[in-house]
Design a protein around this motif. Structure first.
Motif, PDB file in Angstrom:
ATOM      1  N   LEU A   1       2.394   1.621  -3.377  1.00  0.00           N
ATOM      2  CA  LEU A   1       1.351   1.995  -4.346  1.00  0.00           C
ATOM      3  C   LEU A   1       1.041   3.490  -4.247  1.00  0.00           C
ATOM      4  CD1 LEU A   1      -1.229  -0.953  -4.144  1.00  0.00           C
ATOM      5  CD2 LEU A   1      -0.196  -0.062  -6.261  1.00  0.00           C
ATOM      6  N   SER A   2       0.876   3.962  -3.012  1.00  0.00           N
ATOM      7  CA  SER A   2       0.482   5.362  -2.850  1.00  0.00           C
ATOM      8  C   SER A   2       1.624   6.299  -3.252  1.00  0.00           C
ATOM      9  CB  SER A   2      -0.009   5.637  -1.426  1.00  0.00           C
ATOM     10  OG  SER A   2       1.100   5.683  -0.560  1.00  0.00           O
ATOM     11  N   ALA A   3       2.857   5.796  -3.208  1.00  0.00           N
ATOM     12  CA  ALA A   3       3.991   6.600  -3.675  1.00  0.00           C
ATOM     13  C   ALA A   3       4.107   6.552  -5.192  1.00  0.00           C
ATOM     14  CB  ALA A   3       5.278   6.090  -3.042  1.00  0.00           C
ATOM     15  N   GLY A   4       3.290   5.685  -5.810  1.00  0.00           N
ATOM     16  CA  GLY A   4       3.328   5.590  -7.262  1.00  0.00           C
ATOM     17  C   GLY A   4       4.432   4.689  -7.792  1.00  0.00           C
TER      18      GLY A   4
ATOM     19  N   GLU B   1      -1.351  -1.363  -9.777  1.00  0.00           N
ATOM     20  CA  GLU B   1      -2.245  -2.454  -9.422  1.00  0.00           C
ATOM     21  C   GLU B   1      -2.908  -2.977 -10.700  1.00  0.00           C
ATOM     22  OE1 GLU B   1      -4.757  -1.269  -6.228  1.00  0.00           O
ATOM     23  OE2 GLU B   1      -4.205  -3.073  -5.111  1.00  0.00           O
TER      24      GLU B   1
ATOM     25  N   GLY C   1       6.134  11.964  -1.302  1.00  0.00           N
ATOM     26  CA  GLY C   1       5.034  10.991  -1.372  1.00  0.00           C
ATOM     27  C   GLY C   1       4.325  10.875  -0.044  1.00  0.00           C
TER      28      GLY C   1
ATOM     29  N   ASP D   1       0.833  -1.208   0.000  1.00  0.00           N
ATOM     30  CA  ASP D   1       0.000   0.000   0.000  1.00  0.00           C
ATOM     31  C   ASP D   1       0.868   1.259   0.000  1.00  0.00           C
ATOM     32  OD1 ASP D   1      -2.199  -1.543  -0.059  1.00  0.00           O
ATOM     33  OD2 ASP D   1      -2.704  -1.346   2.071  1.00  0.00           O
ATOM     34  N   GLU D   2       1.927   1.204   0.777  1.00  0.00           N
ATOM     35  CA  GLU D   2       2.842   2.344   0.865  1.00  0.00           C
ATOM     36  C   GLU D   2       3.497   2.617  -0.494  1.00  0.00           C
ATOM     37  OE1 GLU D   2       6.315   3.556   4.101  1.00  0.00           O
ATOM     38  OE2 GLU D   2       5.066   1.779   4.380  1.00  0.00           O
TER      39      GLU D   2
END
Lengths: 389, 389
Positions: free
Chosen positions: A49-52, A56, A389, A46-47
């Motif tokens: 992913l949220s940083a790009g 997914e 991020g 998740d970490e």
């Protein structure tokens, strides 16, 4: 390990597992591959992913798991973060861009008819980097590593000497850090042969070998059990300036009888009728007839004698030829072996293996790019923070 | 660690702590020095005492501990267990005896006017060993290690080549194992320069240096961060057969222009009017006038050139001169430095330190003895069992 280190380490493990995987992985798959618990993996993913850093994919339902929850595979997001590699050579300056998958996603180069000054090299690098970055607008850059055919100062900031570029005590890191477009980047510099050795170690993990790299000059590296030897000044493996004959020809470094005075591009081109104004590798590819034979003889016998000295000191089982030596390997290998038989103790124990580099073209550039992206794997959380991020 | 390994490890720790202590230690003192609990120490000490490895001293009452129980200090029992070191050279064969305190408690040697054959060397070693053991009747012997100025086969059982002894593929381990009085002992063989490097490391823990050892021939070792480099065949550091000139003088190894053909005892003695029939070190000590000057010049310039090659490959900060080079160091050092300035890249970073070995006379013999006693520290319980304790 402290908690922050554990988190960095685990993030790096997840990132590296995805970077080396051929296909997207589910969180469960990642847990299995890394040995981390599934909740830990989910949190780390998740970490990232949220940083790009990750992407997914569409949910899939694994075969035989009818009624089970669908899994959502993730993979490294292409070009989300890149590192820049650069190389300075007597015949060109090149820059490439590598992403977290460790794929080279873009590269550009400027051919040269003469070696650049440090300032010129930096301007060319900055231009090429700007060009590549303009073509990849939404990326974030971890840094730039520049390969140079010369010896660095111990602090890694200056080029102490690069005779084949005509550089002497050049403040390269400082110049790079103040170049337009590069100011915000982490800058590092490394000797070209050492970067070639690093690239080579991807395919020769844990091995021992002597690398000889023919390009602007002749570089080298001594690799013992997968460790590239550094030495007190970081100059271990400098085979190019081994003295083969104290009364030998003058070398560009100012000394006499160095291997480079016999087998470098510069030394061979001097003796050739052929104009040496194109790429160094093309010069050697174009040699033919008596001129080619003379070059092979000169390179094989001098390189063989130098390697005999090296092997008597480090006693390694394999010699790896890179750069233009790679293209001449089939012809110079018998001459090298003859010199080893004559002068190397190792020959008493059987043949030394003469091999070639396994990496693609421009292995020093590839090595520079790998160096530039590596910090993101070493400390992903730190980079997520730096990228805001 | 398995339990037996823990016990071996702890026994070794106690033994080593006592071996390196200047005075006897109480069980409490040992517990403090080793970090082991007092009951553990007491049990280990009892074991070593009953094996006869230790000696119990008169009880003492520590100051200020009035009314406390008296403590009974223990120390290593002198000569209770010994290792035998031996060295074969062109001018002598020597044997010494070291005990668990790592003190040399006896030594004997036989001077020679010519290099011994392998068989003769073994007979001389066995005689000297028998003589020393007869003088120390109640001791138990852990083994014998023999230093040889030559290169071993990878299995460590044969001498592949020792040109300065005239040995070629000599089955030395086998000969030693069948020699009268040595049959029951663990036998090992090692290159002399490597043993000198090991001895030197006692005083240079963790350091990096190039060792050059002048004795029967010229041996060498490359030491990186305290690790003696081995190489694929165990021949790393063979500085004696670096080729300084492909058209140079014939070397005893059959090659041309090796360092040994310039700077070995044999090469220098050949050019001297002085009879070279005594000890090699005495030959160099006795040189004087123009002959000494010529030898210094020849040794300094050839050794300097060879060291320049070595330093270009391994880039280490220090050169350590041993054997007869040690006695000539003050005079040859300026010549070596001049050659390094001319041919070594390292000179660009400042002076390379030219130092001498710090160990006493016969450092290869000392190193052999240390090797012979070391197994008892590595596995004391195993040796207690083997000694029938």
């Amino acid at each position: 390990m402290q908690l922050t280190n554990v988190r960095e380490h685990n993030l790096g493990t997840v990132l590296n597992t995805l970077a080396t995987s051929d296909s997207p992985l589910s969180r469960a798959g990642l847990a299995q591959a890394t040995g981390l618990t599934k909740p830990t993996v989910s949190r780390l993913v998740d970490e990232l992913l949220s940083a790009g850093f990750l992407l997914e994919h569409a949910p899939t339902r694994s075969a035989g798991a009818a009624g089970g929850r669908p899994s959502t595979p993730v993979s490294i997001a292409e070009a989300s973060v890149v590192g820049l590699g650069a190389s300075v050579s007597a015949d060109h300056v090149a820059v490439n861009m590598i992403d977290l998958r460790r794929h080279v996603i873009a590269s550009a180069e400027t051919p040269l008819t003469r070696a650049p000054t440090p300032r010129d090299a930096v301007v060319l690098i900055a231009d090429l980097a700007a060009q590549l970055l303009a073509e990849t607008p939404h990326t974030r850059v971890s840094g730039i590593c520049v390969s140079v055919p010369g010896r660095l100062t111990p602090d890694g900031r200056r080029i102490r000497s690069a005779p084949n570029l005509g550089w002497d005590d050049a403040p390269l890191a400082e110049l790079l850090e103040s170049a337009p477009g590069l100011e915000a980047l982490d800058v590092s510099i490394e000797n070209d042969a050492r970067l070639v050795a690093e690239t080579e170690l991807v395919n020769r993990r844990g091995e021992g070998f002597v690398l000889v790299y023919g390009e602007s000059g002749i570089g080298g590296a001594v690799v013992v059990d997968g460790d590239i030897q550094r030495g007190a000044n970081g100059w271990a493996g400098e085979i190019g300036h081994l003295c083969l004959d104290v009364d030998g020809p003058q070398c560009r470094c100012g000394r006499r009888g160095c291997l480079e005075a016999y087998a470098s591009y510069w030394a061979i081109a001097q003796q050739s009728m052929q104009a040496g104004s194109g790429y160094i590798s093309e010069f050697f590819a174009a040699l033919e007839g008596a001129e080619r034979e003379a070059a092979i003889e000169r390179i094989g016998s001098s390189l063989g004698l130098a390697l005999a000295q090296v092997l008597n000191i480090v006693d390694l089982p394999t010699v790896v030829l890179g750069g233009y030596f790679r293209h001449l390997a089939a012809d110079v290998a018998p001459l090298i072996n003859a010199q080893l038989d004559r002068h190397a103790l190792a020959a008493e124990a059987g043949d030394v293996r003469i091999e070639t580099t396994t990496a693609a073209a421009r292995p020093s550039l590839a090595g520079a790019a790998l160096r530039a992206i590596q910090p993101v794997f070493d400390a992903p959380a730190e980079w997520i923070r730096r990228f805001g991020g």
